[in-house]
Design an enzyme around this catalytic site. Sequence first.
Site, short mmCIF file in Angstrom:
data_model
loop_
_atom_site.label_atom_id
_atom_site.label_comp_id
_atom_site.label_asym_id
_atom_site.label_seq_id
_atom_site.Cartn_x
_atom_site.Cartn_y
_atom_site.Cartn_z
N LYS A 1 0.86 -1.19 0.00
CA LYS A 1 0.00 0.00 0.00
C LYS A 1 0.89 1.24 0.00
CE LYS A 1 -4.16 1.70 2.37
NZ LYS A 1 -4.99 1.93 1.18
N1 PMP Z 1 -7.88 -1.88 -2.77
C1 PMP Z 1 -7.29 -0.68 -2.72
C2 PMP Z 1 -6.56 -0.17 -3.91
C3 PMP Z 1 -7.36 0.09 -1.55
O1 PMP Z 1 -6.78 1.29 -1.49
C4 PMP Z 1 -8.07 -0.42 -0.43
C5 PMP Z 1 -8.19 0.41 0.81
N2 PMP Z 1 -7.10 0.22 1.67
C6 PMP Z 1 -8.66 -1.68 -0.54
C7 PMP Z 1 -8.55 -2.38 -1.72
C8 PMP Z 1 -9.38 -2.29 0.63
O2 PMP Z 1 -8.46 -2.65 1.61
P1 PMP Z 1 -8.83 -2.67 3.15
O3 PMP Z 1 -10.08 -3.48 3.28
O4 PMP Z 1 -7.68 -3.31 3.81
O5 PMP Z 1 -9.05 -1.27 3.56
#
Ligand code: PMP
Length: 307
Positions: free
Chosen positions: A159
């Site tokens: 991320k």
């Molecule tokens: N995909 C992307 C590109 C994201 O930015 C996020 C948000 N963090 C998610 C999926 C969902 O991830 P999470 O459930 O861990 O927030």
Amino acid sequence: MATNYPAHIWHNGKIKPWAEATTHVMAHALHYGSSIFEGIRSYETPKGQMIFRLGDHLKRFYNSAKVYDIKLPYTQEQLAAACREVIKVNKLPTAYIRPVAFRGAGGPLSLSADAPIEVAVGAWMLGAYLGDGVLEQGIDAGVSTWQRFAPNTIPAGAKAGGNYLSGALIAREARRLGYGEGIALASTGLLSEGAGENLFLIFDGVLHTTPASASILAGITRHCIMILAKDAGIEVVERDLPRETLYFADEIFMCGTAAEITPIRSVDGKPVGTGKPGPLTLRMQELFFGLFKGTTPDKHGWLDPVA
Ligand code: PMP
């Protein structure tokens, strides 16, 4: 979306006034996207305010840092304490928590340079990320003309700040075309995910979600939904999904920390199922939000007290 930020923030080991958490315009991350971050939520529960899957989010934060050789000068325990601290110091009843680490200013402005690492944790109140009423009514989504980055270009599983140039293209195009959110295809032409959310398609009572190989961020909400579904005896399949399955699905929803579980009522102008959030989407919302209301037992130890 939040526009009023609270009074205090944690920056490089200290709580300070929000306005004082600044960095230099020649910070490495500003030029090259060399940051990593997390988005975490806390909820009010009958047992007090709880941070949802704090340990899993911080684990992903350290994994993202590892990909880019960002050496975090704090332990996971220290960052967990910082997350709790920013909620408490700002007296937030619920929060969206944003840890970020980045290559700062001071070193040579070159790609391979080890510029000094800065770390901050902010928190603020955040309602439904994709707009008021969307959790109940759903959103209209559109397939983006922008694809997600190929797996051997930028790692989607980390991320990192730079990844979100892709997310911004997808999200801004979607808004320009009047959609609530954009859905991207992977470089393979198969379905990937939303600009900042994972995707679930429902066929005949079975949840289908795109795999890690489809250039997705393996979301913690996605994982939680997979586990909650299995616990409730609902089948989940992780598989490659071609674009047209968006038009065949009985129900579709997006999920993420910010988006929570947002139903999709149409894709590319075509209604999904009846055009209203379907029964399995509502069931997954009930199980998910039940974790915070106390109606879904926290069997997996996902809730971490703020106090
Ligand atoms: N995909 C992307 C590109 C994201 O930015 C996020 C948000 N963090 C998610 C999926 C969902 O991830 P999470 O459930 O861990 O927030």
